[in-house]
Scaffold this active site. Structure first.
Site, PDB file in Angstrom:
ATOM      1  N   SER A  28      27.577 101.850  36.725  1.00  0.00           N
ATOM      2  CA  SER A  28      28.784 101.144  37.154  1.00  0.00           C
ATOM      3  C   SER A  28      28.622  99.666  36.822  1.00  0.00           C
ATOM      4  CB  SER A  28      28.987 101.299  38.668  1.00  0.00           C
ATOM      5  OG  SER A  28      29.943 100.374  39.159  1.00  0.00           O
ATOM      6  N   TYR A  56      25.903 101.439  47.483  1.00  0.00           N
ATOM      7  CA  TYR A  56      26.322 101.822  46.136  1.00  0.00           C
ATOM      8  C   TYR A  56      25.814 100.810  45.109  1.00  0.00           C
ATOM      9  CZ  TYR A  56      29.592 103.129  42.366  1.00  0.00           C
ATOM     10  OH  TYR A  56      30.157 103.517  41.171  1.00  0.00           O
TER      11      TYR A  56
END
Length: 239
Positions: free
Chosen positions: A143, A156
């Site tokens: 990401s 995350y």
């Protein structure tokens, strides 16, 4: 076809980005192991779609945060197709909670899937590829938040940052074996994980204002990059 005679396993591939990657691999000639955790019907639908396009696929249940689950995914792939050429570690979860309110169990679950699961996938796949003796490709779907902070999403972001350094480190270690390791680090993609943006148009507009191309990405955008990294065209790209 760019991936003819290749065998690939893609974690978290019954939905979203993983599904798009698996379908693209199938269209390019690869035999694909679809992985799901808790929805077998979606895994089977992906298999059927690949088979309709003339490809080969199986569906394998596995929780990537469990070592035996990852081992079974690789084992079933090799049992069915004879080898493993490409491993895509895509499975991931997130739960947005302010840092001071984040329970330990949320941190542990996100890290176990998004970081430990990738580590397990890399290690099991690399072990199989080394035993085969002719190299391979490992691709992690990370990401932009492996670099960019995202308030309310600290587990995350920490996991994705870990995936970035894991990739860079093992790329060096595995290079002598002919195994390349790379991350794809997408920004916002139209997947179930971002579905809540439809209910918050102001958040969507703010997000779009930060994206140079002015649109949210499609799973197919990520899949195209994965096909390149899985193909012989990327043989000198690693780390």
């Amino acid at each position: 076809m760019q991936l003819e005679n290749k065998v690939a396993a893609v974690t978290g591939s019954s939905l979203g980005i993983g599904r798009a990657i698996a379908l693209a691999f199938g269209r390019e000639g690869a035999s694909v192991a679809i992985n799901y955790r808790s929805h077998p019907e979606e895994g089977q639908e992906a298999v059927q779609e690949i088979e309709k396009s003339g490809g080969k696929a199986i569906s394998v249940q596995a929780d990537v945060s469990e070592p035996e689950g990852v081992r079974n995914l690789i084992r079933q792939t090799v049992k069915e197709f004879g080898r493993l050429d490409v491993m895509v570690n895509n499975a991931g979860i997130e739960q947005k909670i302010p840092f001071l309110e984040t329970p330990l169990e949320v941190w542990e679950k996100v890290i176990s899937v998004n970081l430990t699961g990738v580590w397990l996938g890399c290690q099991e796949a690399a072990s199989q590829m080394v035993s085969q003796g002719d190299g391979g490709r490992i691709i992690n779907v990370s990401s932009v938040h492996e670099d960019l902070p995202m308030p309310t999403n600290s587990p995350y972001c920490a996991a994705k940052g870990g995936v970035r350094m894991l990739m860079r480190t093992i790329a060096v270690e595995l290079a002598p074996h002919g195994i390349t390791v790379n991350n794809i680090a997408p920004g916002a993609i139209e997947t179930p994980i971002n579905r809540n943006l439809d209910e918050h148009p102001e958040q969507r507009q703010k997000l779009l204002s930060e994206i140079p191309l002015g649109r949210i990405g499609r799973p197919e955008d990520v899949a195209s990059m994965a096909v390149y990294l899985a193909s012989d065209a990327s043989s000198y790209s690693t780390g």
